[in-house]
Design a protein around this motif. Structure first.
Motif, short mmCIF file in Angstrom:
data_model
loop_
_atom_site.label_atom_id
_atom_site.label_comp_id
_atom_site.label_asym_id
_atom_site.label_seq_id
_atom_site.Cartn_x
_atom_site.Cartn_y
_atom_site.Cartn_z
N ASN A 60 -10.36 8.72 18.57
CA ASN A 60 -10.36 10.16 18.88
C ASN A 60 -11.60 10.89 18.38
OD1 ASN A 60 -9.69 13.05 18.04
ND2 ASN A 60 -8.10 12.59 19.53
N GLN A 61 -11.90 10.77 17.10
CA GLN A 61 -13.02 11.53 16.53
C GLN A 61 -14.36 11.06 17.10
OE1 GLN A 61 -12.55 14.17 14.35
NE2 GLN A 61 -14.72 14.56 14.75
N TYR A 64 -15.05 12.59 20.50
CA TYR A 64 -15.49 13.99 20.34
C TYR A 64 -16.95 14.04 19.87
CZ TYR A 64 -15.61 18.79 18.56
OH TYR A 64 -15.96 20.10 18.30
N ASP A 65 -17.25 13.29 18.83
CA ASP A 65 -18.60 13.33 18.25
C ASP A 65 -19.65 12.83 19.24
OD1 ASP A 65 -17.54 14.31 15.92
OD2 ASP A 65 -17.51 12.37 14.89
N TYR A 82 -14.38 11.54 30.84
CA TYR A 82 -14.39 11.84 29.42
C TYR A 82 -13.05 12.46 29.00
CZ TYR A 82 -16.05 13.90 25.01
OH TYR A 82 -16.21 14.24 23.68
N ILE A 84 -10.64 14.58 26.62
CA ILE A 84 -10.90 15.74 25.75
C ILE A 84 -9.59 16.42 25.42
CG2 ILE A 84 -11.28 17.29 27.74
CD1 ILE A 84 -13.52 18.57 26.10
N GLU A 85 -9.39 16.77 24.14
CA GLU A 85 -8.20 17.49 23.75
C GLU A 85 -8.32 18.96 24.17
OE1 GLU A 85 -5.80 16.31 20.25
OE2 GLU A 85 -7.72 15.64 19.47
N GLU A 88 -9.97 21.50 21.89
CA GLU A 88 -11.39 21.31 21.61
C GLU A 88 -12.25 21.55 22.85
OE1 GLU A 88 -11.34 17.29 20.23
OE2 GLU A 88 -11.11 17.86 18.13
N SER A 297 -4.02 16.77 26.21
CA SER A 297 -5.40 16.43 26.57
C SER A 297 -5.68 16.64 28.04
CB SER A 297 -5.68 14.97 26.18
OG SER A 297 -5.45 14.79 24.80
N GLN A 380 -12.91 23.56 15.75
CA GLN A 380 -13.28 22.62 14.69
C GLN A 380 -13.82 23.34 13.45
OE1 GLN A 380 -12.66 19.59 14.19
NE2 GLN A 380 -11.97 18.89 16.18
#
Length: 422
Positions: A60-61, A64-65, A82, A84-85, A88, A297, A380
């Motif tokens: 997950n992280q 995002y990164d 892609y 995506i939550e 975010e 998501s 975030q």
């Protein structure tokens, strides 16, 4: 006869179109979500046999990164699809408006009515739709029937957080403190705070995304409850992996998450089949709201994709068809957003893993009570502040939850430039 000829011509044209799509579609996703998308590939390939789909589980992280880094680099090294939550998503539309494709140009506007309006809120910027709704995250308590029974706890009698704490004391007494009612990612994440705050109709920001509201009464009650859980010693601390390790080892009598955690439990602990059940999250006060949302998501299509038609076709098959959504519900427990899928007959089927409980009906019954909350592009920033403030409050740095959240509000305001709500 003319009508039959026309339908035949349309079918042949559609088949020809499907045959014309080819190449590889690379998808970035994480954990159970990646497995869920993989489960839709067979139905996709029946329609589009010349397209190879490669779902990459980056975590997950990391998704995002790498998405932020790719968009910052002008769309370099991005996949075709892609994950995506929702909370975010606005980070990307606000900071990198050219990084993703407006799905309306591919026909998403024609699908809009098939999803709840609230699911589109964070996925649009102006009239553009930058992602297609995927799953929702209605929060429930997953519990071990056998451990509750041994401790003399009746899940149906747990209506409030005070009831939950009282049950936890019974569990502590029965298992000498070796089994806890839950594992909180304190110091790693603030997801328990977000779930309880949402339940209390409070969040980092107001729903207009115009001011900081994290020190409002509903959020104060949420943080106060978390402290009470720690003071009563009915919860342990652990990150994502630690939480899974705990329930696999039988050290967790319960777990609270969005409904997507169903697949996490079921696939990580197949030997515990029949031992688990589900009940709505406890209310702050008797008769209060017993619903919240965590996660949920969407899928976006990076503007730099070289295979947009095939990528959109994959997204449409997985998210905009009842078969695609129910396939993911069955395989990984992802709760559909597609309205037709939430009414599918499978939702009413008793689930053997969950002691033959009709868990999807229990879970979806809470959807209508979930208060609205908006992540905004500053989600975030606020989350990082709250992770630290929550941990410091649990350690005793602040005298009260209000004092802690007043400090959090000032820090979030400083980081985002948004005023603290009066």
């Amino acid at each position: 006869m003319k009508k039959l000829a026309l339908l035949t011509a349309l079918a042949l044209a559609s088949a020809a179109s499907a045959q014309s799509l080819s190449g590889t579609v690379t998808v970035w996703s994480w954990d159970a979500a990646a497995k869920a998308l993989q489960s839709t590939i067979p139905s996709f390939n029946k329609k589009y046999p010349n397209v190879k789909v490669n779902v990459v589980d980056l975590g997950n992280q990391n998704v995002y990164d790498r998405g932020l880094a790719g968009c910052a680099a002008g769309g370099a090294d991005m996949p075709d699809v892609y994950s995506i939550e929702n909370n975010e998503a606005e980070v990307f539309w606000a900071r990198f408006p050219n990084c993703f494709t407006d799905l309306n140009t591919l026909g998403a506007d024609k699908l809009a009515k098939n999803f709840p309006a609230f699911k589109w809120t964070e996925l649009m910027a102006g009239n553009k739709r930058f992602a297609m709704p995927w799953d929702s995250g209605p929060v429930v308590i997953f519990y071990r029937r056998d451990l509750y029974q041994q401790a003399g706890v009746n899940a149906n009698a747990i209506k409030t957080w005070d009831d939950f704490i009282a049950a936890g004391k019974k569990v502590n007494a029965k298992f000498d403190g070796k089994v806890k009612m839950g594992v909180v990612a304190n110091g790693q994440d603030d997801e328990w705070f977000r779930m309880l705050a949402n339940q209390n109709n409070c969040f980092y920001f107001d729903n207009a995304g115009a001011s900081v509201t994290v020190n409002k009464p509903g959020c104060v009650d949420a943080l106060t409850t978390i402290k009470k859980l720690y003071d009563a010693q009915v919860v342990a601390t652990g990150d994502w992996g630690g939480q899974i390790t705990s329930f696999k080892a039988g050290r967790s009598a319960s777990a609270m998450f969005g409904a997507w955690y169903e697949g996490t439990i079921r696939t990580n602990a197949p030997d515990q089949k029949g031992k688990w059940g589900v009940y709505p999250m406890p209310a702050n006060k008797a008769g209060g709201v017993r619903a919240a949302n965590l996660g949920g998501s969407a899928l976006a299509l990076p503007a730099g994709s070289k295979n947009k038609a095939a990528a959109y076709a994959f997204m449409e098959n997985a998210l905009a068809t009842t078969n695609g959504q129910v396939t993911m519900l069955k395989s990984q427990g992802l709760v559909p957003s597609l309205l037709t899928a939430t009414k599918d007959s499978y939702v009413k089927v008793a689930q053997p893993y969950w002691g033959n409980q009709k868990v999807w009906q229990t879970i979806l019954d809470t959807l209508g009570d979930v208060p609205q909350a908006r992540g905004t592009q500053y989600f975030q920033d606020a989350r990082q502040v709250m992770i630290v403030v929550q941990a410091d409050y649990i350690k005793g740095k602040y005298k009260t939850a209000k004092e802690a959240l007043d400090d959090a509000a000032k820090k979030i305001s400083s980081a985002t430039g948004l005023p603290v709500a009066k």
